[in-house]
Design an enzyme around this catalytic site. Structure first.
Site, PDB file in Angstrom:
ATOM      1  N   HIS A  82      44.117 -13.135  -2.003  1.00  0.00           N
ATOM      2  CA  HIS A  82      44.767 -11.893  -2.437  1.00  0.00           C
ATOM      3  C   HIS A  82      43.746 -11.142  -3.267  1.00  0.00           C
ATOM      4  CE1 HIS A  82      47.609  -9.164  -4.462  1.00  0.00           C
ATOM      5  NE2 HIS A  82      46.869  -9.405  -5.529  1.00  0.00           N
ATOM      6  N   GLU A 121      47.754  -6.772 -12.616  1.00  0.00           N
ATOM      7  CA  GLU A 121      47.713  -8.120 -12.054  1.00  0.00           C
ATOM      8  C   GLU A 121      46.927  -9.079 -12.942  1.00  0.00           C
ATOM      9  OE1 GLU A 121      48.283  -7.095  -7.320  1.00  0.00           O
ATOM     10  OE2 GLU A 121      46.287  -7.668  -8.020  1.00  0.00           O
ATOM     11  N   ASN A 157      46.481 -16.204   4.678  1.00  0.00           N
ATOM     12  CA  ASN A 157      45.192 -15.555   4.895  1.00  0.00           C
ATOM     13  C   ASN A 157      44.178 -15.866   3.797  1.00  0.00           C
ATOM     14  OD1 ASN A 157      46.097 -13.958   2.810  1.00  0.00           O
ATOM     15  ND2 ASN A 157      46.423 -12.139   4.063  1.00  0.00           N
ATOM     16  N   LYS A 205      44.828 -18.563  -2.265  1.00  0.00           N
ATOM     17  CA  LYS A 205      46.214 -18.894  -1.947  1.00  0.00           C
ATOM     18  C   LYS A 205      46.400 -20.381  -1.602  1.00  0.00           C
ATOM     19  CE  LYS A 205      47.489 -14.267  -0.347  1.00  0.00           C
ATOM     20  NZ  LYS A 205      48.009 -13.516   0.820  1.00  0.00           N
TER      21      LYS A 205
END
Length: 142
Positions: A117, A128, A114, A11
């Protein structure tokens, strides 16, 4: 365990803190192989499309704003039990509740930032991975 694939995203917070290599090192050390990888900067529309399953959730707008706030690294990992392996490496969504030694505990900032993913099931992983990679982008390494 069967060989499977899972999607991982490093991320924006982790990319900004130069943690891509550390996160990929941990995955490879756990036996996961990179089948495809892309470094990109999501648009708001792309982030909304990827997280469409959460559209009605109160955190949707903040999540999609965050996911397009900076570059991300998307990776398709493969290996025996890749989904469970990657989810175990990531740890709980909230870094404060994650087990010591997990990516989110060691590198995460908060529940939104965080660092990673990961797909939660084979069907989700297929969808995905297909969102970011064509069949030509993926290399079979098993």
């Amino acid at each position: 365990m069967a060989t499977e694939r899972t999607l991982a995203i490093v991320k924006p917070d982790a990319v900004a803190r130069n943690l891509v290599g550390e996160i990929l090192r941990r995955a490879e050390s756990a036996g996961l192989r990179i089948a495809a990888a892309r470094f990109l900067h999501l648009t708001k529309v792309e982030a909304e499309g990827f997280y469409a399953v959460h559209r009605e959730r109160p955190f949707f707008s903040d999540l999609t704003d965050y996911m397009c706030s900076g570059p991300v690294m998307v990776v398709a990992f493969e290996g025996d039990g890749a989904i469970a392996t990657w989810r175990g490496l990531m740890g709980a969504t909230d870094p404060a509740k994650a087990e010591p030694g997990t990516i989110r505990k060691d590198l995460g900032v908060n529940v939104e930032q965080n660092s990673t993913h990961g797909s939660d099931a084979p069907e989700t992983a297929q969808t995905e991975i297909g969102y970011f990679f064509t069949a030509l982008d993926q290399v079979a390494r098993n």
